[in-house]
Scaffold this motif. Structure first.
Motif, short mmCIF file in Angstrom:
data_model
loop_
_atom_site.label_atom_id
_atom_site.label_comp_id
_atom_site.label_asym_id
_atom_site.label_seq_id
_atom_site.Cartn_x
_atom_site.Cartn_y
_atom_site.Cartn_z
N GLU A 1 2.63 7.21 -14.55
CA GLU A 1 3.08 7.08 -15.92
C GLU A 1 4.21 6.06 -16.01
OE1 GLU A 1 4.09 11.08 -16.96
OE2 GLU A 1 6.13 10.90 -16.18
N ILE A 2 4.40 5.56 -17.23
CA ILE A 2 5.48 4.61 -17.46
C ILE A 2 6.81 5.33 -17.33
CG2 ILE A 2 6.59 3.20 -19.24
CD1 ILE A 2 3.80 2.48 -20.28
N SER A 3 7.71 4.78 -16.53
CA SER A 3 9.02 5.40 -16.39
C SER A 3 10.07 4.69 -17.25
CB SER A 3 9.47 5.42 -14.92
OG SER A 3 9.30 4.16 -14.32
N GLU A 4 9.86 3.42 -17.50
CA GLU A 4 10.78 2.68 -18.35
C GLU A 4 10.07 1.45 -18.90
OE1 GLU A 4 14.40 1.77 -16.30
OE2 GLU A 4 15.35 0.86 -18.05
N LYS A 5 10.44 1.05 -20.11
CA LYS A 5 9.87 -0.19 -20.65
C LYS A 5 10.91 -0.89 -21.49
CE LYS A 5 7.71 2.18 -24.56
NZ LYS A 5 6.45 2.48 -25.28
N SER A 6 10.77 -2.21 -21.60
CA SER A 6 11.72 -2.99 -22.38
C SER A 6 11.18 -3.15 -23.80
CB SER A 6 11.93 -4.35 -21.73
OG SER A 6 10.79 -5.18 -21.93
N VAL B 1 8.08 -3.48 -17.70
CA VAL B 1 7.72 -2.07 -17.59
C VAL B 1 7.78 -1.63 -16.13
CG1 VAL B 1 5.26 -2.57 -17.33
CG2 VAL B 1 5.96 -0.38 -18.31
N SER B 2 8.13 -0.36 -15.94
CA SER B 2 8.04 0.23 -14.61
C SER B 2 7.11 1.44 -14.66
CB SER B 2 9.42 0.63 -14.08
OG SER B 2 10.03 1.57 -14.96
N PHE B 3 6.53 1.77 -13.54
CA PHE B 3 5.46 2.76 -13.50
C PHE B 3 5.60 3.56 -12.22
CE2 PHE B 3 1.30 3.81 -15.24
CZ PHE B 3 0.55 4.27 -14.19
N TYR B 4 5.59 4.88 -12.39
CA TYR B 4 5.74 5.75 -11.22
C TYR B 4 4.99 7.05 -11.48
CZ TYR B 4 7.90 9.14 -8.06
OH TYR B 4 8.10 10.12 -7.13
N SER C 1 0.79 -1.24 0.00
CA SER C 1 0.00 0.00 0.00
C SER C 1 0.82 1.29 0.00
CB SER C 1 -0.96 0.00 1.19
OG SER C 1 -0.22 -0.04 2.40
N ASN C 2 1.95 1.34 0.64
CA ASN C 2 2.70 2.59 0.67
C ASN C 2 3.82 2.65 -0.36
OD1 ASN C 2 4.17 0.63 1.98
ND2 ASN C 2 5.07 2.02 3.46
N HIS C 3 3.83 1.67 -1.27
CA HIS C 3 4.86 1.68 -2.29
C HIS C 3 4.50 2.65 -3.41
CE1 HIS C 3 6.93 -2.40 -1.24
NE2 HIS C 3 6.98 -1.51 -0.26
N LEU C 4 5.55 3.14 -4.08
CA LEU C 4 5.37 4.18 -5.08
C LEU C 4 5.76 3.74 -6.48
CD1 LEU C 4 6.95 7.12 -3.03
CD2 LEU C 4 4.51 6.59 -3.29
N TYR C 5 6.56 2.67 -6.54
CA TYR C 5 7.07 2.21 -7.83
C TYR C 5 6.49 0.83 -8.11
CZ TYR C 5 10.40 6.02 -7.37
OH TYR C 5 10.96 7.25 -7.24
N PHE C 6 6.06 0.62 -9.35
CA PHE C 6 5.40 -0.62 -9.70
C PHE C 6 6.00 -1.17 -10.98
CE2 PHE C 6 2.71 0.74 -6.45
CZ PHE C 6 2.23 2.01 -6.73
N TYR C 7 6.04 -2.49 -11.04
CA TYR C 7 6.74 -3.14 -12.14
C TYR C 7 5.97 -4.38 -12.60
CZ TYR C 7 10.49 -0.69 -9.68
OH TYR C 7 11.23 0.26 -9.03
N TRP C 8 6.16 -4.70 -13.87
CA TRP C 8 5.77 -6.01 -14.36
C TRP C 8 7.00 -6.68 -14.95
CZ3 TRP C 8 1.42 -8.59 -13.44
CH2 TRP C 8 0.27 -7.87 -13.08
N TYR C 9 7.16 -7.95 -14.60
CA TYR C 9 8.20 -8.80 -15.15
C TYR C 9 7.51 -10.05 -15.69
CZ TYR C 9 11.69 -6.14 -12.43
OH TYR C 9 12.50 -5.15 -11.91
#
Lengths: 114, 113
Positions: free
Chosen positions: A53-58, A47-50, A27-35
């Protein structure tokens, strides 16, 4: 200890269909990812999300993929038109961000494309 | 981009022996190196991590060493137990909380009683 939760645990879909994988980060996390992890292979970044918005993607994360944080708790990965090669385990992860704050993984969704 | 190589791909040891898994990385800007343990069908679980300003870190039977000059880092498990059997992944990133993790291919560790 809080955990990242993912639903469903297993999703079977016909090729060409759309699929949405769901994650509830800590709940208190700010950065989200899919692997993703193809059977027997290494975990690969999608992809990463912060800050909504998307911050980085492969290069794997092409136009067929999208992510969304539709409310304050869910984080979703959508695959628009699934292909056989999309079959894999998809892991969501989240992190607080910053020094000494690791990424925590969910149990994963096993996606099987028929 | 970053490339992480991991060896060996499989490792079989007797209970009580030590196990060592080695990884190399390519990007000198990487400064955070976590190790994850993944049991069959389960999530990767962080077991130990190290930052590039530290050469060694220990947590009970698990230790990680880092050689920044040579760009390699290793996981050491002492007094192995059958429950240590799992796939171990090393990873590298430019920072811990928000940079993407680049994983090695994994090492399947089998500890025989």
């Amino acid at each position: 200890e809080p955990e990242v939760t993912q639903t469903p645990s297993h999703q079977v879909t016909q090729m060409g269909q759309e699929v949405i994988l769901r994650c509830v980060p800590i709940s208190n996390h700010l950065y989200f990812y899919w692997y993703r992890q193809i059977l027997g292979q290494k975990v690969e970044f999608l992809v990463s999300f912060y800050n909504n918005e998307i911050s980085e993607k492969s290069e794997i994360f092409d136009d067929q993929f999208s992510v969304e944080r539709p409310d304050g708790s869910n984080f979703t990965l959508k695959i628009r038109s699934t292909k056989l090669e999309d079959s894999a385990m998809y892991f969501c992860a989240s992190g607080l961000g910053g020094r000494d704050q690791p990424q925590h993984f969910g149990d994963g969704t096993r996606l099987s494309i028929l | 981009g970053e490339n992480v190589e991991q060896h060996p791909s499989t490792l079989s040891v007797q209970e009580g022996d030590s196990a060592v898994i080695k990884c190399t990385y390519s990007d000198s800007a990487s400064n955070y190196f976590p190790w994850y343990k993944q049991e069959l069908g389960k999530r990767p679980q962080l077991i130990i991590d190290i930052r590039s300003n530290v050469g060694e870190k220990k947590d009970q039977r698990i230790a990680v060493t880092l050689n920044k000059t040579a760009k390699h880092f290793s996981l050491h498990i002492t007094e192995t137990q059958p429950e240590d059997s799992a796939v171990y992944f090393c990873a590298a990133s430019k920072d811990s909380g928000y940079s993407t993790l680049t994983f090695g291919k994994g090492t399947m560790l089998l500890v025989s009683p």
